[in-house]
Write an enzyme that holds these catalytic residues in place. Structure first.
Site, PDB file in Angstrom:
ATOM      1  N   ASP A 150       0.904  -1.152   0.000  1.00 46.28           N
ATOM      2  CA  ASP A 150       0.000   0.000   0.000  1.00 46.28           C
ATOM      3  C   ASP A 150       0.939   1.197   0.000  1.00 46.28           C
ATOM      4  O   ASP A 150       1.586   1.489   1.010  1.00 46.28           O
ATOM      5  CB  ASP A 150      -0.857  -0.001   1.275  1.00 46.28           C
ATOM      6  CG  ASP A 150      -1.810   1.180   1.318  1.00 46.28           C
ATOM      7  OD1 ASP A 150      -1.408   2.274   0.862  1.00 46.28           O
ATOM      8  OD2 ASP A 150      -2.938   1.031   1.792  1.00 46.28           O
ATOM      9  N   HIS A 151       1.039   1.884  -1.133  1.00 49.51           N
ATOM     10  CA  HIS A 151       2.120   2.875  -1.237  1.00 49.51           C
ATOM     11  C   HIS A 151       1.956   4.040  -0.269  1.00 49.51           C
ATOM     12  O   HIS A 151       2.915   4.747   0.015  1.00 49.51           O
ATOM     13  CB  HIS A 151       2.298   3.354  -2.682  1.00 49.51           C
ATOM     14  CG  HIS A 151       1.300   4.365  -3.141  1.00 49.51           C
ATOM     15  ND1 HIS A 151       0.030   4.037  -3.524  1.00 49.51           N
ATOM     16  CD2 HIS A 151       1.384   5.712  -3.271  1.00 49.51           C
ATOM     17  CE1 HIS A 151      -0.611   5.143  -3.871  1.00 49.51           C
ATOM     18  NE2 HIS A 151       0.178   6.163  -3.727  1.00 49.51           N
ATOM     19  N   HIS A 187      -5.676   2.689   1.508  1.00 47.73           N
ATOM     20  CA  HIS A 187      -5.023   3.933   1.953  1.00 47.73           C
ATOM     21  C   HIS A 187      -5.756   4.612   3.124  1.00 47.73           C
ATOM     22  O   HIS A 187      -5.144   5.012   4.112  1.00 47.73           O
ATOM     23  CB  HIS A 187      -4.944   4.942   0.805  1.00 47.73           C
ATOM     24  CG  HIS A 187      -4.315   4.413  -0.448  1.00 47.73           C
ATOM     25  ND1 HIS A 187      -3.316   3.482  -0.439  1.00 47.73           N
ATOM     26  CD2 HIS A 187      -4.552   4.689  -1.762  1.00 47.73           C
ATOM     27  CE1 HIS A 187      -2.956   3.211  -1.684  1.00 47.73           C
ATOM     28  NE2 HIS A 187      -3.701   3.925  -2.511  1.00 47.73           N
TER      29      HIS A 187
HETATM   30  C1  BG6 Z   1      -3.628   4.574  -6.090  1.00 47.58           C
HETATM   31  C2  BG6 Z   1      -4.987   4.543  -6.695  1.00 47.58           C
HETATM   32  O1  BG6 Z   1      -3.459   3.519  -5.183  1.00 47.58           O
HETATM   33  O2  BG6 Z   1      -3.445   5.797  -5.416  1.00 47.58           O
HETATM   34  C3  BG6 Z   1      -5.180   5.706  -7.633  1.00 47.58           C
HETATM   35  O3  BG6 Z   1      -5.162   3.321  -7.407  1.00 47.58           O
HETATM   36  C4  BG6 Z   1      -4.859   7.007  -6.955  1.00 47.58           C
HETATM   37  O4  BG6 Z   1      -6.498   5.726  -8.165  1.00 47.58           O
HETATM   38  C5  BG6 Z   1      -3.507   6.926  -6.261  1.00 47.58           C
HETATM   39  O5  BG6 Z   1      -4.832   8.000  -7.947  1.00 47.58           O
HETATM   40  C6  BG6 Z   1      -3.259   8.140  -5.417  1.00 47.58           C
HETATM   41  O6  BG6 Z   1      -1.937   8.100  -4.951  1.00 47.58           O
HETATM   42  P1  BG6 Z   1      -1.177   9.408  -4.545  1.00 47.58           P
HETATM   43  O7  BG6 Z   1       0.134   8.937  -4.030  1.00 47.58           O
HETATM   44  O8  BG6 Z   1      -1.066  10.265  -5.781  1.00 47.58           O
HETATM   45  O9  BG6 Z   1      -2.023  10.063  -3.503  1.00 47.58           O
END
Ligand code: BG6
Length: 409
Positions: free
Chosen positions: A101-102, A164
């Site tokens: 989960d980044h 997230h």
């Molecule tokens: C991803 C989703 O995990 O996170 C995307 O699949 C979303 O839909 C993205 O745009 C948002 O990531 P960040 O780091 O730009 O907030």
């Protein structure tokens, strides 16, 4: 950096990969540990892992480490997540499985733990005695862009909430872990999810809001995007009121919202403290702004604390001030990407910032009734909002009902 292309389904791809990896480890002094990172449609995970196993690519009998990183969403509801897990766990142990989960790789998200557990001043206030409500927002101004194929199958709740948003909620609301190791932290996050009051299908409208962006002067509506069904009922926005039934949080609402096609890109956690019990400055104290602690996850990473202070001058006038910390001012060169951090951790075998199976299941358990209720109702209850706004009206009403407003980012 090099690459090898091939079809997921054919054995030849895996044999070529094996030859390539063996060739590389023979010609270098680097330990032949391998991380396989599956950033593919979720429906392919099982097939790919099976092929990796059958072709000897997961063989660790020689003492090497073979790990598999799996992208979110892990499954599409509770049942499918359990099925996926049952089939992957026949091949992979939990220690080899890295569910990514980044958001957990973002410095500001990790900083929630530091802020809470490396400082003494916040913990005594971190409960229902002093905190009035908590708001977590992950807003994006962009639309679905080139990912309609994925998004039409997924929608906002699966794409952002199940992972997230719940991860941020977990870090803000969990109890202190006994140490900073992977399982102590993950145990506390799961315990927190277990304290969330489940929402029955009949209560979905009371606690959840869904919307879809519509055309505006600056942007196409979701239904006019390439490869989107013109009658699509997929939600691009969701908001929720979450109640946590434990000693710390009983009675403190947590409001979560996330969406695409919104007014601006911002992810933040806003902790609003209670009013002073009695204002010595006259009136009921309503004129005083409650203190807010804002954790800015992005794009202006930092922490800000608002408080009331006297405006200079002979009259007793109150002003609201902010004490701001911005990462960019203090650490200007530090631009580490969340994925870089997480992929490095997977190479080092550190699972602290990866998601454990029980968290995923618990998160699905909480959201599956909502997904089912929405599916059954089709477009009934799906509110369109103009792209570039802050989402559907019901999102504001969710807070207005409790006498509150969303924090203005
Ligand atoms: C991803 C989703 O995990 O996170 C995307 O699949 C979303 O839909 C993205 O745009 C948002 O990531 P960040 O780091 O730009 O907030």
């Amino acid at each position: 950096v090099t690459y090898l292309s091939g079809d997921y389904y054919t054995e030849e791809t895996y044999l070529n990969l094996k030859k390539n990896i063996e060739g590389r480890s023979a010609s270098s002094s680097i330990a032949p540990d391998v991380v396989y990172y599956l950033s593919t449609p979720a429906s392919l995970y099982e097939g790919i892992v099976t092929q990796l196993s059958e072709n000897g690519l997961l063989d660790d009998s020689d003492g090497t480490k073979k790990r598999v990183v799996i992208e979110k969403p892990f499954g599409s509801d509770l049942e499918s997540a359990k099925e996926l897990d049952a089939s992957l766990s026949k091949i992979l142990s939990e220690e080899q499985t890295y569910r990514i989960d980044h958001y957990l790789g973002k410095e500001t998200v990790q900083n929630i733990l530091m802020l809470r557990f490396a400082n003494m001043i916040f913990e005594p206030l971190w409960n229902n005695k002093y905190i009035d409500n908590v708001q977590i927002t992950a807003a994006e101004s962009i639309g679905v862009e080139h990912r309609a194929g994925f998004y039409e199958q997924t929608g906002l709740l699966r794409d952002m909430f199940q992972n997230h948003m719940f991860q941020m909620l977990g870090l803000v609301a969990m109890e202190a872990p006994s140490s900073f190791d992977a399982d102590s932290i993950r145990d506390e996050k799961v315990k927190l999810l277990k304290s969330i009051r489940p929402c029955s299908p009949g209560e979905v409208d009371e606690y959840f809001v869904r919307g879809q962006y519509d055309s505006s002067d600056t942007m196409n509506g979701y239904r006019s995007e390439d490869n989107v069904n013109e009658k699509s009922v997929v939600e691009t926005f969701a908001a929720a009121k979450i109640l946590i039934d434990n000693w710390r949080w009983k009675g403190v609402p947590f409001y979560l919202r996330s969406g695409k096609g919104l007014a601006k890109r911002v992810s933040e956690i806003v902790i609003t403290f209670k009013q002073v019990p009695h204002s010595i400055f006259g009136g009921s104290g309503d004129g005083l702004m409650p203190n807010k602690l804002v954790l800015n996850v992005q794009p202006e990473e930092g922490v800000s604390l608002s408080f009331n202070a006297k405006q200079p001058g002979p009259k007793l006038c109150m002003g609201n001030l902010n004490m701001d910390f911005k990462y960019a001012d203090v650490f200007p060169a530090d631009k580490a990407d969340a994925y870089a951090r997480l992929l490095l951790d997977s190479m080092l075998g550190d699972q602290t910032l990866f998601i454990r199976k029980d968290f995923i299941e618990k998160a699905w358990e909480l959201l599956t009734p909502v997904l089912k209720a929405w599916k059954a109702r089709g477009d009934d209850g799906l509110e369109l909002y103009p792209a570039g706004s802050w989402g559907p009206e019901s999102s504001d009403e969710l807070l207005n009902k409790d006498g509150l407003k969303w924090h203005k980012s």
